[in-house]
Design an enzyme around this catalytic site. Structure first.
Site, PDB file in Angstrom:
ATOM      1  N   ASN A 155      84.300  -8.503 -65.415  1.00  6.67           N
ATOM      2  CA  ASN A 155      85.616  -8.194 -65.968  1.00  6.67           C
ATOM      3  C   ASN A 155      86.593  -9.300 -65.582  1.00  6.67           C
ATOM      4  OD1 ASN A 155      85.364  -7.125 -63.304  1.00  6.67           O
ATOM      5  ND2 ASN A 155      87.043  -5.708 -63.621  1.00  6.67           N
ATOM      6  N   ALA A 205      97.547 -10.549 -66.457  1.00  2.00           N
ATOM      7  CA  ALA A 205      98.853 -10.012 -66.090  1.00  2.00           C
ATOM      8  C   ALA A 205      99.432  -9.176 -67.234  1.00  2.00           C
ATOM      9  CB  ALA A 205      99.803 -11.147 -65.721  1.00  2.00           C
ATOM     10  N   TYR A 254      98.209  -6.589 -69.154  1.00  6.60           N
ATOM     11  CA  TYR A 254      97.006  -5.795 -68.894  1.00  6.60           C
ATOM     12  C   TYR A 254      96.073  -5.638 -70.100  1.00  6.60           C
ATOM     13  CZ  TYR A 254      99.264  -4.261 -64.507  1.00  6.60           C
ATOM     14  OH  TYR A 254      99.870  -4.202 -63.283  1.00  6.60           O
ATOM     15  N   GLU A 299      81.083  -5.742 -69.762  1.00  7.19           N
ATOM     16  CA  GLU A 299      80.042  -5.519 -70.784  1.00  7.19           C
ATOM     17  C   GLU A 299      80.325  -6.312 -72.053  1.00  7.19           C
ATOM     18  OE1 GLU A 299      81.768  -3.347 -68.996  1.00  7.19           O
ATOM     19  OE2 GLU A 299      80.831  -1.359 -69.011  1.00  7.19           O
ATOM     20  N   CYS A 353      83.442  -0.591 -75.131  1.00 13.21           N
ATOM     21  CA  CYS A 353      82.216  -1.353 -74.888  1.00 13.21           C
ATOM     22  C   CYS A 353      81.011  -0.673 -75.548  1.00 13.21           C
ATOM     23  CB  CYS A 353      81.984  -1.543 -73.394  1.00 13.21           C
ATOM     24  SG  CYS A 353      83.185  -2.693 -72.669  1.00 13.21           S
TER      25      CYS A 353
HETATM   26  N1  THU Z   1      86.033  -2.240 -66.759  1.00 11.86           N
HETATM   27  C1  THU Z   1      84.884  -2.866 -67.137  1.00 11.86           C
HETATM   28  O1  THU Z   1      84.671  -4.044 -66.850  1.00 11.86           O
HETATM   29  N2  THU Z   1      83.990  -2.149 -67.842  1.00 11.86           N
HETATM   30  C2  THU Z   1      84.133  -0.841 -68.218  1.00 11.86           C
HETATM   31  O2  THU Z   1      83.304  -0.315 -68.950  1.00 11.86           O
HETATM   32  C3  THU Z   1      85.271  -0.081 -67.722  1.00 11.86           C
HETATM   33  C4  THU Z   1      86.346  -0.869 -67.059  1.00 11.86           C
HETATM   34  C5  THU Z   1      87.025  -3.009 -66.009  1.00 11.86           C
HETATM   35  C6  THU Z   1      88.286  -3.289 -66.777  1.00 11.86           C
HETATM   36  C7  THU Z   1      89.291  -3.463 -65.664  1.00 11.86           C
HETATM   37  O3  THU Z   1      89.274  -4.807 -65.240  1.00 11.86           O
HETATM   38  C8  THU Z   1      88.773  -2.595 -64.543  1.00 11.86           C
HETATM   39  O4  THU Z   1      87.424  -2.292 -64.860  1.00 11.86           O
HETATM   40  C9  THU Z   1      89.537  -1.296 -64.359  1.00 11.86           C
HETATM   41  O5  THU Z   1      89.641  -0.617 -65.557  1.00 11.86           O
END
Ligand code: THU
Length: 135
Positions: free
Chosen positions: A40, A44, A46, A53, A91
């Site tokens: 991930n 900033a 968001y 994924e 995702c």
């Molecule tokens: N996040 C992912 O990378 N994959 C997911 O399926 C759910 C959420 C990340 C996005 C963000 O950087 C952090 O987790 C909190 O939501």
């Protein structure tokens, strides 16, 4: 499968998540057999954040893969224990575009010996996909 989870764990080390401190790593295996990883990457602003994924899937597709056969995900708070990190709805939908929902294997893992495995059909039932628009 073990290799895919190991790759996801390595990708998680590169997570850029200063706002949530929730670090996620993913790895996908394309039909070619090659593995692509993603973490991930937050922003900033968001909404510009990208999940691990989708990062991995888009890397695969942009390298010429058209079908994803398997996806492994690991996630948890920075410096803490890994929990089962299920893929978000967006995702799941992106994976729907590039996989067979009944066959793709999704490993939601804490480590290489502690994981759950699902098909996309289980995690995204009655889904909307390319076959609807491209019969
Ligand atoms: N996040 C992912 O990378 N994959 C997911 O399926 C759910 C959420 C990340 C996005 C963000 O950087 C952090 O987790 C909190 O939501």
């Amino acid at each position: 499968m073990e290799q895919l989870i190991t790759c996801a764990m390595a990708a998680r080390e590169l997570a850029y998540a200063p706002y949530s401190s929730y670090h996620v790593g993913a790895a996908v295996r394309g039909k070619s057999g090659k593995i692509y990883t993603g973490c991930n990457v937050e922003n900033a602003s968001y909404g510009a954040t990208i999940c691990a994924e989708r990062n991995a899937i888009w890397k695969a597709v942009s390298e010429g893969e058209k079908e994803i056969l398997a996806l492994a995900i690991v996630g948890g708070p920075a410096g803490g224990d890994l929990s089962y990190a299920f893929p978000c709805g967006m995702c799941r939908q992106v994976l729907r575009e590039f996989s067979d929902p009944d066959r793709v294997q999704i490993y939601v893992a804490k480590n290489t010996s502690d994981y759950k495995v699902y098909t996309l059909a289980e995690l995204l039932p009655d889904s909307f996909g390319p076959d609807i628009l491209l019969p």
